[in-house]
Design a protein around this motif. Structure first.
Motif, short mmCIF file in Angstrom:
data_model
loop_
_atom_site.label_atom_id
_atom_site.label_comp_id
_atom_site.label_asym_id
_atom_site.label_seq_id
_atom_site.Cartn_x
_atom_site.Cartn_y
_atom_site.Cartn_z
N ASN A 16 0.83 -1.21 0.00
CA ASN A 16 0.00 0.00 0.00
C ASN A 16 0.87 1.26 0.00
N ILE A 17 1.94 1.24 0.81
CA ILE A 17 2.85 2.41 0.87
C ILE A 17 3.44 2.67 -0.51
N LEU A 18 3.79 1.58 -1.18
CA LEU A 18 4.39 1.72 -2.51
C LEU A 18 3.40 2.40 -3.46
N VAL A 19 2.14 1.96 -3.38
CA VAL A 19 1.10 2.56 -4.23
C VAL A 19 0.96 4.04 -3.90
N ALA A 89 -3.45 10.06 6.00
CA ALA A 89 -4.77 9.40 6.01
C ALA A 89 -4.69 8.03 5.33
N ALA A 90 -3.98 8.00 4.17
CA ALA A 90 -3.87 6.74 3.43
C ALA A 90 -3.12 5.69 4.24
N LEU A 91 -2.07 6.14 4.95
CA LEU A 91 -1.30 5.19 5.76
C LEU A 91 -2.15 4.58 6.86
N LEU A 92 -2.93 5.47 7.51
CA LEU A 92 -3.79 4.96 8.60
C LEU A 92 -4.82 3.96 8.06
N SER A 94 -4.60 2.26 5.33
CA SER A 94 -3.90 1.07 4.85
C SER A 94 -3.53 0.14 6.00
N LEU A 95 -3.10 0.77 7.12
CA LEU A 95 -2.76 -0.02 8.31
C LEU A 95 -3.99 -0.80 8.78
N PHE A 96 -5.12 -0.08 8.81
CA PHE A 96 -6.37 -0.68 9.26
C PHE A 96 -6.79 -1.82 8.33
N ILE A 97 -6.71 -1.54 7.02
CA ILE A 97 -7.16 -2.56 6.04
C ILE A 97 -6.25 -3.78 6.07
N SER A 98 -4.93 -3.54 6.12
CA SER A 98 -4.01 -4.69 6.12
C SER A 98 -4.25 -5.57 7.34
N ARG A 99 -4.56 -4.91 8.49
CA ARG A 99 -4.87 -5.71 9.69
C ARG A 99 -6.16 -6.50 9.50
N ARG A 100 -7.16 -5.83 8.87
CA ARG A 100 -8.46 -6.48 8.66
C ARG A 100 -8.32 -7.70 7.75
N ILE A 101 -7.49 -7.55 6.71
CA ILE A 101 -7.32 -8.66 5.76
C ILE A 101 -6.60 -9.82 6.42
N VAL A 102 -5.60 -9.46 7.21
CA VAL A 102 -4.74 -10.51 7.77
C VAL A 102 -5.38 -11.19 8.99
N ALA A 103 -6.28 -10.47 9.68
CA ALA A 103 -6.85 -11.04 10.92
C ALA A 103 -7.47 -12.43 10.70
N PRO A 104 -8.33 -12.63 9.67
CA PRO A 104 -8.89 -13.98 9.50
C PRO A 104 -7.84 -15.03 9.18
N VAL A 105 -6.79 -14.61 8.46
CA VAL A 105 -5.71 -15.57 8.15
C VAL A 105 -5.03 -16.00 9.45
N GLN A 106 -4.84 -15.01 10.33
CA GLN A 106 -4.22 -15.35 11.62
C GLN A 106 -5.12 -16.28 12.43
#
Ligand code: ADP
Length: 376
Positions: A16-19, A89-92, A94-106
Motif C-alpha cells: 500500500n505504501i508503494l502505491v 490518512a492513506a497510511l492509517l 492502509s494499516l487498518f485494512i491490512s490488519r483487517r485482511i490478515v486477521a482472518p488468516v491469523q
C-alpha cells in the motif's frame, strides 16, 4: 526485512505504501509539468498575455515571471500540504485494512495449529462471503470430518477392547479355576475354554474383514451371476444347521430370474451371513425362506424368518458395527459381535446396491433384503 518476509500484514502494508508513494510522485511530477502551460492558458484567457512569454527581458515580462514563480510556489506548497495530509490518512487506512485482511488468516492459522495438536473441536468464525470466508468454511468442514474420524477411532478401540475382554476374562477364569482345583479338569471344561478361544479367533477374523471392507481394500470381480445356483449352494451348505434346529430352510425364486451383476463370492458371503443370522435368531420348528423378485432394473433378494423379530427402535442401527439388539442374548446364543451385518452392508454398497431390514416387532420374524443390478 525479515519481519516483512514473515508477516503478511507487513507485506500488504508495504505494498500500500508503494502505491501511495508512486501516486504522490506522479502527482508532483505531473503538476510540475502541467503548471506552466495551464498558467499561460489561463492568463491569456484573462487577456493578460505575457507577450514574449514568461521570463522575457522587459518590465512586464519580469513582473509576470515573478507572479508565475509565486504562483508555482503556492501550488507546490498547497500540493505538499495536501499530499502530506492524504499520505497520513492513506497510511492509517492502509494499516487498518491490512490488519483487517490478515486477521482472518491469523485466526485460521491459530485454529489449524490447534487441529495439528489434536484439538479437533476448534472452529473458526465465518464472516462475509469472500474467498477467506470460503476458506474458513472449508477449514471448518475439514475439522468436523477429522473430529468424526477421531471419534469413530476412539469408539472402535473402545468396542474392540470390550469385545476382546469378555472371552479373555472367561478363558482366564477357567484357567484359574483349573489351577486352583475349583473347576474339574473334565472334557466339558476344556470344551468351554476351546469355545471361548474360538470366539476370540472369530472376532479377530471379523475385525480383519471389517477393516478391509471399511477401507475399501478389496476388489470385486463383477460378472453376470446366476442367483438360483448361488442360492442352491447356500441351501446345501446351511441345511445341516437348519436340520439340527428343525427349521424349514427353503427358497422361493421365479423360474426366469434374471442374472445379476455381482461378485459371486462376495454375494455368497452376504447371503450366507443373512441366512446364518436367520437360523440363529429363529427358534426350533421355525422357517427361513430365501426369495428374489425382479423390480425394474434390479433384483431384490430377501431372507425372511419366523424368528424372534426386531423391535422397531433397533431397525435403523442394525447395520452399524458392534450393534446388537440384545448383547447378552446374541452372546449366550453363540452369536457374534455385531460385525456381520456391517460387512454385508459394505459389500452390497460396493455393488451399488442397498440393504435393509423389516420386522413387525418382537416375536414376529424379520426380513433382510438387498438389491443388486440385474443384467440387461
Ligand atoms: P452378530 O454376529 O451379532 O449376529 P450381525 O451384525 O450379523 O452380528 O447382527 C447384528 C444384530 O442384529 C444381532 O446381534 C441381532 O441382534 C440382530 N439380528 C441379525 N439378524 C437377525 C434376525 N434374523 N433376527 C433377529 N435379529 C437379528
Amino acid at each position: 526485512m525479515k519481519y516483512i518476509r514473515e508477516h503478511l500484514s507487513a507485506k500488504v502494508f508495504l505494498s500500500n505504501i508503494l502505491v501511495i508513494a508512486i501516486g504522490v510522485i506522479v502527482l508532483l511530477i505531473a503538476t510540475e509539468l502541467a503548471v506552466p502551460a495551464t498558467f499561460q492558458r489561463h492568463m491569456s484567457q484573462m487577456g493578460m498575455s505575457t507577450g514574449q512569454g514568461m521570463g522575457m527581458g522587459n518590465g512586464n515580462g519580469q513582473g509576470m515571471n515573478s507572479f508565475f514563480q509565486n504562483y508555482r510556489a503556492s501550488v507546490t506548497e498547497s500540493l505538499a500540504i495536501a499530499a502530506t495530509a492524504s499520505v497520513i490518512a492513506a497510511l492509517l487506512v492502509s494499516l487498518f485494512i491490512s490488519r483487517r485482511i490478515v486477521a482472518p488468516v491469523q485466526t485460521l492459522n491459530t485454529a489449524s495449529q490447534h487441529i495439528a495438536d489434536g484439538q479437533y473441536n476448534k472452529r473458526v468464525e465465518i464472516t462475509g462471503e469472500d474467498e477467506l470466508a470460503q476458506l474458513a468454511t472449508s477449514f471448518n468442514q475439514m475439522a468436523s470430518q477429522l473430529e468424526q474420524v477421531e471419534n469413530k477411532r476412539r469408539q472402535l478401540i473402545g468396542d474392540v477392547t470390550h469385545e476382546l475382554r469378555t472371552p479373555l476374562t472367561s478363558i482366564k477364569g477357567y484357567m484359574e479355576g483349573l489351577v486352583d482345583g475349583v473347576l474339574p479338569a473334565t472334557p466339558e471344561t476344556y470344551d468351554q475354554i476351546h469355545n471361548e478361544a474360538s470366539r476370540l479367533a472369530r472376532l479377530v477374523d471379523d475385525l480383519q474383514e471389517l477393516s478391509r471392507v471399511e477401507a475399501n481394500a478389496f476388489s470385486l470381480d463383477i460378472h453376470p451371476t446366476d442367483l438360483s445356483s448361488l442360492v442352491g449352494t447356500i441351501l446345501k451348505r446351511l441345511s445341516p444347521q437348519a436340520t439340527v434346529k428343525r427349521i424349514t430352510l427353503r427358497s422361493n425364486l421365479p423360474a426366469n430370474l434374471q442374472h445379476v451383476l455381482a461378485d459371486e463370492d462376495r454375494i455368497t458371503q452376504v447371503l450366507t451371513n443373512l441366512v446364518a443370522n436367520a437360523l440363529q435368531y429363529t427358534p426350533e420348528d421355525g422357517s427361513v425362506t430365501i426369495s428374489a423378485i425382479q423390480k425394474d432394473d434390479e433384483v431384490i433378494v430377501s431372507v425372511k424368518d419366523s424368528g424372534i423379530g426386531i423391535p422397531p427402535e433397533h431397525l435403523k442401527n442394525l447395520f452399524t458395527r458392534f450393534y446388537r439388539v440384545d448383547k447378552s442374548r446374541s452372546r449366550n446364543a453363540g452369536g457374534g459381535s455385531g460385525i456381520g451385518l456391517t460387512i454385508a452392508r459394505h459389500l452390497v454398497e460396493a455393488h451399488g446396491g442397498r440393504i435393509w431390514v423389516e420386522s413387525e416387532g418382537e416375536g414376529k420374524g424379520s426380513t433382510f433384503s438387498f438389491s443388486l443390478k440385474a443384467k440387461k
